[in-house]
Design a protein around this motif. Structure first.
Motif, PDB file in Angstrom:
ATOM      1  N   SER A 192      15.644   9.681  12.787  1.00  0.00           N
ATOM      2  CA  SER A 192      14.573  10.512  12.177  1.00  0.00           C
ATOM      3  C   SER A 192      14.763  10.354  10.575  1.00  0.00           C
ATOM      4  CB  SER A 192      14.195  11.754  12.634  1.00  0.00           C
ATOM      5  OG  SER A 192      13.798  11.770  13.670  1.00  0.00           O
ATOM      6  N   VAL A 193      13.547  10.508   9.768  1.00  0.00           N
ATOM      7  CA  VAL A 193      13.688  10.785   8.417  1.00  0.00           C
ATOM      8  C   VAL A 193      13.457  12.344   8.135  1.00  0.00           C
ATOM      9  CG1 VAL A 193      13.313   8.516   7.510  1.00  0.00           C
ATOM     10  CG2 VAL A 193      11.485   9.912   8.128  1.00  0.00           C
ATOM     11  N   TYR A 194      13.799  12.828   7.274  1.00  0.00           N
ATOM     12  CA  TYR A 194      13.764  14.179   6.893  1.00  0.00           C
ATOM     13  C   TYR A 194      12.276  14.698   6.475  1.00  0.00           C
ATOM     14  CZ  TYR A 194      14.279  18.436   4.093  1.00  0.00           C
ATOM     15  OH  TYR A 194      14.161  19.652   3.637  1.00  0.00           O
ATOM     16  N   ALA A 195      11.577  13.726   5.725  1.00  0.00           N
ATOM     17  CA  ALA A 195      10.286  14.276   5.503  1.00  0.00           C
ATOM     18  C   ALA A 195       9.433  12.880   5.211  1.00  0.00           C
ATOM     19  CB  ALA A 195      10.192  14.914   4.050  1.00  0.00           C
ATOM     20  N   PHE A 196       8.230  12.818   5.716  1.00  0.00           N
ATOM     21  CA  PHE A 196       7.349  12.015   5.387  1.00  0.00           C
ATOM     22  C   PHE A 196       5.987  12.327   5.032  1.00  0.00           C
ATOM     23  CE2 PHE A 196       4.891   8.238   6.796  1.00  0.00           C
ATOM     24  CZ  PHE A 196       5.644   7.138   6.743  1.00  0.00           C
ATOM     25  N   VAL A 197       5.393  12.251   3.913  1.00  0.00           N
ATOM     26  CA  VAL A 197       4.319  12.869   3.188  1.00  0.00           C
ATOM     27  C   VAL A 197       3.263  11.929   2.986  1.00  0.00           C
ATOM     28  CG1 VAL A 197       3.689  14.617   1.762  1.00  0.00           C
ATOM     29  CG2 VAL A 197       6.125  14.319   2.171  1.00  0.00           C
ATOM     30  N   GLY A 198       2.200  12.111   3.487  1.00  0.00           N
ATOM     31  CA  GLY A 198       1.051  11.148   2.937  1.00  0.00           C
ATOM     32  C   GLY A 198      -0.175  11.580   3.683  1.00  0.00           C
ATOM     33  N   PRO A 199      -1.198  10.653   3.491  1.00  0.00           N
ATOM     34  CA  PRO A 199      -1.481   9.631   2.481  1.00  0.00           C
ATOM     35  C   PRO A 199      -1.665  10.204   1.049  1.00  0.00           C
ATOM     36  CG  PRO A 199      -3.583   9.682   3.722  1.00  0.00           C
ATOM     37  CD  PRO A 199      -2.509  10.629   4.157  1.00  0.00           C
ATOM     38  N   LEU A 200      -0.924   9.526  -0.030  1.00  0.00           N
ATOM     39  CA  LEU A 200      -1.046   9.994  -1.310  1.00  0.00           C
ATOM     40  C   LEU A 200      -1.857   8.966  -2.098  1.00  0.00           C
ATOM     41  CD1 LEU A 200       2.244  11.736  -1.475  1.00  0.00           C
ATOM     42  CD2 LEU A 200       0.251  12.867  -1.109  1.00  0.00           C
ATOM     43  N   GLY A 201      -2.159   9.349  -3.251  1.00  0.00           N
ATOM     44  CA  GLY A 201      -2.982   8.394  -4.074  1.00  0.00           C
ATOM     45  C   GLY A 201      -4.465   7.855  -3.529  1.00  0.00           C
ATOM     46  N   ARG A 202      -5.145   6.961  -4.247  1.00  0.00           N
ATOM     47  CA  ARG A 202      -6.435   6.530  -3.992  1.00  0.00           C
ATOM     48  C   ARG A 202      -6.274   5.290  -3.054  1.00  0.00           C
ATOM     49  NH1 ARG A 202     -10.469   9.048  -7.500  1.00  0.00           N
ATOM     50  NH2 ARG A 202      -9.437  10.343  -9.075  1.00  0.00           N
ATOM     51  N   PRO A 203      -7.052   5.161  -2.330  1.00  0.00           N
ATOM     52  CA  PRO A 203      -7.024   3.794  -1.257  1.00  0.00           C
ATOM     53  C   PRO A 203      -7.652   2.609  -2.255  1.00  0.00           C
ATOM     54  CG  PRO A 203      -8.856   5.266  -0.419  1.00  0.00           C
ATOM     55  CD  PRO A 203      -8.171   5.980  -1.552  1.00  0.00           C
ATOM     56  N   THR A 204      -7.584   1.392  -1.888  1.00  0.00           N
ATOM     57  CA  THR A 204      -7.740   0.483  -2.298  1.00  0.00           C
ATOM     58  C   THR A 204      -9.676   0.156  -2.422  1.00  0.00           C
ATOM     59  OG1 THR A 204      -6.041  -1.026  -1.766  1.00  0.00           O
ATOM     60  CG2 THR A 204      -7.922  -2.214  -2.455  1.00  0.00           C
ATOM     61  N   HIS A 205     -10.136  -0.212  -3.398  1.00  0.00           N
ATOM     62  CA  HIS A 205     -11.707  -0.529  -3.259  1.00  0.00           C
ATOM     63  C   HIS A 205     -11.862  -1.792  -2.618  1.00  0.00           C
ATOM     64  CE1 HIS A 205     -13.290   3.168  -5.015  1.00  0.00           C
ATOM     65  NE2 HIS A 205     -12.461   3.080  -5.843  1.00  0.00           N
ATOM     66  N   THR A 206     -12.570  -1.783  -1.395  1.00  0.00           N
ATOM     67  CA  THR A 206     -12.695  -3.159  -0.785  1.00  0.00           C
ATOM     68  C   THR A 206     -14.235  -3.246  -0.813  1.00  0.00           C
ATOM     69  OG1 THR A 206     -12.612  -2.168   1.444  1.00  0.00           O
ATOM     70  CG2 THR A 206     -10.523  -3.158   0.522  1.00  0.00           C
ATOM     71  N   GLU A 207     -14.923  -2.486  -1.107  1.00  0.00           N
ATOM     72  CA  GLU A 207     -16.461  -2.802  -0.659  1.00  0.00           C
ATOM     73  C   GLU A 207     -17.120  -3.513  -1.695  1.00  0.00           C
ATOM     74  OE1 GLU A 207     -15.775   1.104  -1.663  1.00  0.00           O
ATOM     75  OE2 GLU A 207     -14.550   1.000   0.040  1.00  0.00           O
ATOM     76  N   GLY A 208     -18.067  -4.475  -1.155  1.00  0.00           N
ATOM     77  CA  GLY A 208     -18.846  -5.341  -1.950  1.00  0.00           C
ATOM     78  C   GLY A 208     -17.962  -6.488  -2.485  1.00  0.00           C
ATOM     79  N   LEU A 209     -16.989  -6.851  -2.315  1.00  0.00           N
ATOM     80  CA  LEU A 209     -16.261  -7.784  -2.845  1.00  0.00           C
ATOM     81  C   LEU A 209     -16.417  -9.100  -1.950  1.00  0.00           C
ATOM     82  CD1 LEU A 209     -12.810  -6.013  -3.861  1.00  0.00           C
ATOM     83  CD2 LEU A 209     -14.885  -6.949  -5.240  1.00  0.00           C
ATOM     84  N   LYS A 210     -16.692 -10.133  -2.590  1.00  0.00           N
ATOM     85  CA  LYS A 210     -16.899 -11.491  -1.732  1.00  0.00           C
ATOM     86  C   LYS A 210     -16.043 -12.628  -1.834  1.00  0.00           C
ATOM     87  CE  LYS A 210     -21.981 -10.814  -1.844  1.00  0.00           C
ATOM     88  NZ  LYS A 210     -22.039  -9.662  -2.525  1.00  0.00           N
ATOM     89  N   ASN A 211     -15.316 -12.643  -3.086  1.00  0.00           N
ATOM     90  CA  ASN A 211     -14.136 -13.664  -3.161  1.00  0.00           C
ATOM     91  C   ASN A 211     -13.127 -13.174  -3.909  1.00  0.00           C
ATOM     92  OD1 ASN A 211     -12.891 -16.178  -2.900  1.00  0.00           O
ATOM     93  ND2 ASN A 211     -14.201 -17.109  -4.559  1.00  0.00           N
ATOM     94  N   VAL A 212     -11.862 -12.919  -3.127  1.00  0.00           N
ATOM     95  CA  VAL A 212     -10.972 -12.035  -3.691  1.00  0.00           C
ATOM     96  C   VAL A 212      -9.529 -12.893  -3.740  1.00  0.00           C
ATOM     97  CG1 VAL A 212      -9.286 -10.183  -3.955  1.00  0.00           C
ATOM     98  CG2 VAL A 212     -11.827  -9.983  -3.627  1.00  0.00           C
ATOM     99  N   ALA A 213      -8.584 -13.148  -4.934  1.00  0.00           N
ATOM    100  CA  ALA A 213      -7.431 -13.337  -4.946  1.00  0.00           C
ATOM    101  C   ALA A 213      -6.489 -12.312  -5.052  1.00  0.00           C
ATOM    102  CB  ALA A 213      -7.145 -14.466  -6.006  1.00  0.00           C
ATOM    103  N   VAL A 214      -5.719 -12.309  -3.708  1.00  0.00           N
ATOM    104  CA  VAL A 214      -4.770 -11.153  -3.428  1.00  0.00           C
ATOM    105  C   VAL A 214      -3.351 -11.879  -3.820  1.00  0.00           C
ATOM    106  CG1 VAL A 214      -3.405  -9.764  -1.896  1.00  0.00           C
ATOM    107  CG2 VAL A 214      -5.915 -10.091  -1.945  1.00  0.00           C
ATOM    108  N   ILE A 215      -2.334 -11.453  -5.022  1.00  0.00           N
ATOM    109  CA  ILE A 215      -1.248 -11.996  -5.483  1.00  0.00           C
ATOM    110  C   ILE A 215      -0.088 -10.782  -5.052  1.00  0.00           C
ATOM    111  CG2 ILE A 215      -0.102 -12.897  -7.264  1.00  0.00           C
ATOM    112  CD1 ILE A 215      -2.634 -13.435  -8.757  1.00  0.00           C
TER     113      ILE A 215
END
Lengths: 464, 279
Positions: free
Chosen positions: B81-104
């Motif tokens: 086991s790990v001692y601590a595991f906290v989350g989810p943190l931060g903001r998620p990726t915006h994926t809405e409305g995108l038609k053609n994306v390059a992920v690098i």
């Protein structure tokens, strides 16, 4: 016969040039003899003005009377009836502006050492726990408390005593809030905090760590999970910066970051992994208790010179006198009436701090806070060499919950809108402590937690 | 404690770990991160979420051994086991409305680029993945990327995998050939994200980068993760971790990432020796 000495008994403490090299507690506490002698200074006033100075209304003459009778267990019983964290309060409460400020003995001489006696009583109990407290009979109602700091712990303790099933959700991996990440070991040993929290657990309070409400789970989901009321004791954890050039240089950090590394992550110890920068010349900006804590930690980590830079004079510093005196005794240099205008860095890629450019100040007319306004003296700028800068400028409430909860209003400074009972603009949601007041003291947060516990009880009764 | 249900070494320094963390799994989304503490004396390590399984109540992270804490993490085994595991943190990726994306993705950054590519693919976006590694032996998630990409461009520094060259070379070629991306999402070393952002700025293509600065709490409390974005100070943990690549001050971020390099090196060497002694 009362002890009519005009002075309160000093607490034995570590010598300044010894303690500024270790993280052990500065003050060592009263011996039984000193405590008995000090308890005898209390006149047991009928109207007990001291109690009116206490945000949680501890029966002060009552517990001191038990000490006078040689009954520390009885004293603890009286004390703990109204204070969930007496060993903490005995150490970090500003008694000089609260209970002790109202003490009749203070009219001619020094007030009774109420804080020192509170600490003695609570510590006696920690060392002689006796029979564990019994878990109260449950009333079948669930309440969630967000944040395991002073407000949340107090609220949870009070509710548990009334029979509520209380779960505290804490974002960090250890419960205690500012008591564990902010206030240093030498002022408040973490073992003391842990022991007070164990006392709460025996009352039946459950603590879920690593739970960031607003992200891991929302307030709405907690209601769906069956909690009938929610108390937000989320504190003021968002650090402020000055907004001057050079604040992003390596070697500039918030007091929150520095103190979290030192206190929560124990970076001062060799057996922990969190790194800390071992600086030679440290500048701490600010004049509050947090600035004193940061400066004293930096000194203990081996810095040759630690200065506090504060834009007003020492008289206006918001820190407790005792903390300022302790810091000065330990060799912290007070550079008052000056203010940083820029932080200067080394050339090259690593961009480290090399100096702070400060301007000298003078005091003008009083401002909105009632303190005399600091005004820059033109042409008085100079460079203060240093390799580390700690910004202790105050904190604001974290927006994680207010921004993810519907109908929960905030006002200027990001603080939650709540009435005197802690009722927020959202039904069933109560709040207290720094999240409502902005950065204040441990005991005020505890007072708010206690008040909200009563309001939550009334609210749940009215619904059932 | 949070049990490790799966542990797999993807290459000599990169490992995958699936951890039981029902609270984090319940709301986790691509682009967010968790804080992991290996043991009671360990650091709080921010790791971007690589995958999650709401039914199993697990979150998967992929990490590279870069110092003491990640080395400790790598030494943990399935069932431990790990001692601590906290989350989810931060903001998620915006994926809405995108038609053609390059992920690098660059290096271990591909571990974070993958769930973003997957989320976009599932949302019906045309996904071009450009994955870059130093050499073939460091490649991770090749089959996974292939499954979610409409076009999968493989790049390596030494030419042992796909085409020899940088991810920016591949991106420029695609754009020059007429590919009209409405967004580029770049996740990898700071230098890579800097040069991708400089390139897309020339062509006026919106670019999102995922920042992974030094942080402690991950909830907005320490300010250690602050970055300058468009002249303003932002906290990566609560305002990010994703930001507009055209506005991020990368040179400052690169300098800040070196704050504890000296201490980290000493600590890492000591821990390596400790593990050597055990084995």
């Amino acid at each position: 016969m009362p002890n009519m000495s005009a002075k309160k008994n000093e607490m034995p403490s570590q010598a300044p040039d010894v303690r500024n090299k270790n993280f052990e507690e500065v003050a060592l506490g009263y011996t039984p003899e000193l405590a008995a002698d000090e308890a005898a200074r209390c006149l047991n006033c009928k109207n007990a003005p001291c109690v009116t100075g206490c945000p949680v209304h501890v029966n002060i003459p009552g517990f001191i009377a038990k000490l006078r009778e040689g009954d520390p267990d009885g004293a603890y019983h009286v004390l703990s009836a109204s204070n969930a964290l007496p060993a903490v309060c005995g150490r970090v409460c500003p008694q000089e502006t609260q209970c002790e400020a109202k003490c009749v003995r203070g009219l001619k001489g020094e007030p009774v050492g109420i804080g020192r006696l509170e600490r003695y009583t609570a510590d006696y109990h920690l060392h002689h726990p006796g029979k564990p407290v019994e878990k109260p009979a449950g009333n079948g109602h669930k309440v969630a408390v967000i944040g395991a700091g002073p407000a949340g712990l107090t609220c949870a303790g009070e509710l548990a005593k009334m029979g509520y099933q209380v779960t505290i959700f804490e974002a960090l991996h250890i419960a205690g809030g500012v008591l564990v990440y902010g206030i240093p070991q030498f002022r408040l040993p973490k073992e003391i905090v842990a022991a007070e929290i164990e006392n709460l657990k025996t009352l039946g309070v459950e603590i879920v760590t690593n739970a960031v409400i607003g992200r891991s789970e929302t307030v709405d989901e907690l209601f769906e999970d069956g909690y009938e009321a929610i108390f937000l004791g989320t504190g003021a954890g968002l650090p402020m910066f000055m907004g001057i050039p050079g604040e992003s240089l390596n070697g500039v950090c918030s007091a929150n970051e520095f103190l979290t590394r030192v206190n929560l992550m124990k970076a001062y110890r060799d057996d922990t992994d969190t790194p800390i920068y071992r600086a030679h010349r440290v500048v701490v900006v600010g004049g509050g208790n947090v600035a004193m804590d940061a400066a004293r930690c930096a000194k203990r980590l081996g810095a040759e010179e630690v200065s506090i830079v504060y834009r007003r004079s020492e008289a206006e510093m918001p820190a407790r006198r005792e903390e300022i005196e302790h810091a000065k005794e330990e060799g912290i240099v007070m550079r008052v009436l000056q203010n940083p205008v820029e932080i200067l860095g080394t050339d090259g890629r690593d961009r480290r701090v090399r100096a702070v450019r400060c301007v000298r100040m003078e005091l003008g007319e009083p401002d909105a806070s009632g303190r005399r306004r600091p005004i820059e003296i033109p042409g008085s700028e100079y460079e203060l060499e240093c390799d580390f800068v700690i910004m202790a400028l105050g904190t604001r409430p974290n927006p994680l919950i207010s921004s993810t909860t519907e109908n929960l209003e905030t006002k200027r400074g990001g603080v939650l809108v709540a009435d005197e009972q802690g009722k927020t603009t959202r039904e069933g949601v109560f709040a207290g402590g720094d999240a409502v007041t902005g950065a204040a003291t441990v005991i005020l947060a505890m007072g708010a937690g206690k008040t909200s516990a009563r309001a939550i009880d009334e609210y749940i009764r009215s619904k059932n | 404690m949070y049990r490790i249900v799966k542990k797999r070494d993807l290459n000599p320094t990169v490992s995958l770990m699936e951890v039981e963390a029902p609270m984090a799994a319940r709301r986790a989304k691509a682009g967010q991160f968790v804080i992991v503490i290996p043991d009671e004396k360990g650091e709080r390590i921010p790791l971007t979420i690589a995958d999650y399984d709401r039914e199993r109540g697990t979150v998967t992270v992929i990490f590279q051994v870069v110092g003491t804490s990640t080395l400790k993490l790598q030494h943990l085994k399935e069932g431990e086991s790990v001692y601590a595991f906290v989350g989810p943190l931060g903001r998620p990726t915006h994926t809405e409305g995108l038609k053609n994306v390059a992920v690098i993705g660059g290096g271990v950054g591909n571990a974070i680029a993958y769930p973003v590519a997957k989320a976009l693919h599932e949302a019906g976006t045309r996904v071009t993945t450009i994955a870059g590694f130093r050499s073939q032996d460091l490649v991770i998630l090749e089959n996974e990327f292939a499954a979610v990409s409409d076009n999968f461009v493989r790049m390596s520094d030494d030419g042992t995998w796909g085409t020899k060259g940088l991810v920016t070379d591949a991106l420029r070629a695609l754009i020059e050939n007429g590919e009209k991306f409405d967004e580029v999402i770049a996740i990898g070393p700071l230098v890579m994200m800097k040069f991708v952002s400089l390139l897309t700025k020339e062509y006026g293509i919106k670019t999102v980068v995922s920042m992974n600065p030094i942080m402690i709490d991950g909830t907005g409390m320490c300010g250690g993760c602050r970055l300058t974005v468009g002249g303003e100070s932002k906290f990566a943990c609560v305002d990010g971790p994703e930001f507009d690549g055209h506005l991020v001050d990368f040179d400052e971020a690169i300098a800040r990432s070196a704050m504890y390099r000296e201490q980290e090196r000493h600590s890492y060497e000591a821990t390596c020796n400790l593990f050597k002694g055990v084995e």
